[in-house]
Design an enzyme around this catalytic site. Structure first.
Site, PDB file in Angstrom:
ATOM      1  N   ARG A 133       0.861  -1.098   0.067  1.00 17.44           N
ATOM      2  CA  ARG A 133      -0.011  -0.038  -0.128  1.00 17.44           C
ATOM      3  C   ARG A 133       0.960   1.377   0.011  1.00 17.44           C
ATOM      4  NH1 ARG A 133      -3.464  -2.928  -1.350  1.00 17.44           N
ATOM      5  NH2 ARG A 133      -5.496  -3.127  -0.653  1.00 17.44           N
ATOM      6  N   GLU A 163      -3.632   7.737  -4.462  1.00 17.10           N
ATOM      7  CA  GLU A 163      -3.628   6.949  -5.822  1.00 17.10           C
ATOM      8  C   GLU A 163      -4.858   7.784  -6.614  1.00 17.10           C
ATOM      9  OE1 GLU A 163      -3.889   2.852  -5.526  1.00 17.10           O
ATOM     10  OE2 GLU A 163      -1.940   2.461  -4.655  1.00 17.10           O
ATOM     11  N   HIS A 179      -1.065   0.389  -9.795  1.00 18.17           N
ATOM     12  CA  HIS A 179      -1.695  -0.672  -9.071  1.00 18.17           C
ATOM     13  C   HIS A 179      -2.350  -1.889  -9.634  1.00 18.17           C
ATOM     14  CE1 HIS A 179      -3.693  -0.886  -4.775  1.00 18.17           C
ATOM     15  NE2 HIS A 179      -3.472  -2.045  -5.212  1.00 18.17           N
TER      16      HIS A 179
HETATM   17  C1  DGY Z   1      -5.621  -6.205  -2.811  1.00 19.47           C
HETATM   18  O1  DGY Z   1      -6.615  -6.911  -3.433  1.00 19.47           O
HETATM   19  O2  DGY Z   1      -5.805  -5.494  -1.901  1.00 19.47           O
HETATM   20  C2  DGY Z   1      -4.802  -5.559  -4.111  1.00 19.47           C
HETATM   21  O3  DGY Z   1      -4.305  -4.333  -3.769  1.00 19.47           O
HETATM   22  C3  DGY Z   1      -5.769  -5.151  -5.511  1.00 19.47           C
HETATM   23  O4  DGY Z   1      -5.934  -6.529  -5.783  1.00 19.47           O
END
Ligand code: DGY
Length: 330
Positions: free
Chosen positions: A239, A268, A287
């Site tokens: 993240r 983001e 992402h």
């Molecule tokens: C999640 O699933 O948490 C990812 O960051 C996106 O697929």
């Protein structure tokens, strides 16, 4: 009998939509951009279930505004830091997520970023397209070897271990740091536990795989970047806020570390005027960690399974707040 009403906050793979259409009246947000908070509140009000994404802020106000008929919140992602789970739990609403299915796909991307950064693939591509490739250059585009290098993995859950599995094939020395020791995985992947500072000092590549929490917010800051080797490469597929982005800019522009490869940013999308975008020694992907056809389809069906279970008052196959079942038999 009237069908339950569901709001889905974006177009998701058809496999998942098909499943929930069989059970409910489904409204899907059609715009490629997520609904604003105001629009989400308006659309979700009165719904029996919500299928949401990590781009939706599901806070206490929204949960209250949806109304007491809300039976389940199903997130199509493994991470759920966008959801106020405590607020859902307080109302007895189960929250679902999609763990496991995206492990390999995300570990593949972390590995792809590691390789692309080490071997300067993206820079090389830009150079070629700019018409700058005039000859084979004996000292051009040099980067560190991956084979035999030390890899530091921060967060040793499923995806972190998936990266270790890939690194084994490259004879890497694998160090990991995590809240708890993983003796079986240590054995399986030849990984060695290290405290965070040691890992940062010794690793040639540092890859982040923690969840986002108060504890991990800005885990990688100025001080920790300074501990890293000057040739080190930082990879983040976890993240964005796990890294202090201003500190990362300082570290990359002063060559405190050599390179970074990010699949996640804070915020983001990254702002167009973010100074990181002026640097050559960084790769920034939008992402896409779980973005394979099969994985996204499976994430959609898992989210649908959670949602349908919630509608039927059955325990969600993947529930992040199982405490709700202490009160509700399921
Ligand atoms: C999640 O699933 O948490 C990812 O960051 C996106 O697929």
């Amino acid at each position: 009998m009237t069908k339950p009403r569901i709001f889905v906050t974006r177009i998701i793979p058809e496999e998942g939509l098909e499943m929930i259409r069989r059970e409910a009246d489904v409204e899907v947000w059609q715009d490629p951009l997520p609904p604003s908070c105001k629009m989400l509140r308006q659309k979700a009000r009165g719904m029996d279930a919500l299928l949401c994404l990590l781009t939706d802020r599901i806070d206490e106000n929204l949960i209250a505004a949806i109304g007491p008929q809300l039976k389940v919140i199903s997130q199509m992602a493994v991470g759920f830091d966008n959801i106020d789970v405590a607020a859902a739990t307080a109302r007895g609403i189960p929250v679902g997520n999609t763990p496991g299915v995206l492990t390999d796909t995300t570990a593949d991307l972390a590995w792809a970023l590691l390789m692309a950064a080490a071997r300067r693939v993206v820079e090389g591509d830009k150079f070629t397209r700019a018409g700058k490739w005039k000859t084979w250059g004996p000292i051009d585009f040099l980067g560190p070897d991956v084979t035999g290098a030390a890899l530091g993995i921060i967060g040793f859950g499923r995806i972190g271990q998936g990266l270790a599995k890939r690194a084994q094939g490259f004879d890497m020395r694998i160090l990991y740091f995590s809240r708890r020791r993983h003796p079986e995985a240590e054995q399986k992947y030849g990984a060695q536990y290290a405290d965070l500072d040691t890992l940062l000092r010794e690793a040639d590549f540092v890859s982040l795989h923690t969840t986002l929490s108060e504890e991990t917010h800005h885990l990688i800051d100025d001080a920790r970047l300074k501990l890293m080797k000057s040739g080190a490469i930082l990879i983040n597929t976890a993240r964005g806020p796990v890294v202090d982005q201003a500190a990362l800019y300082r570290a990359l522009s002063s060559r405190t570390i050599a390179y970074a490869a990010l699949d996640v940013t804070d915020p983001e999308p990254i702002k167009p005027d973010d100074p990181l975008l002026t640097l050559d020694n960084i790769i920034i992907a939008p992402h896409i960690g779980s973005a394979s056809y099969r994985t996204r389809a499976r994430m959609a069906t898992m989210a649908a399974e959670n949602l349908i279970a919630g509608l039927k008052d059955v325990r969600l196959p993947n529930c992040v707040n199982p405490q709700v079942y202490d009160r509700i038999p399921g």
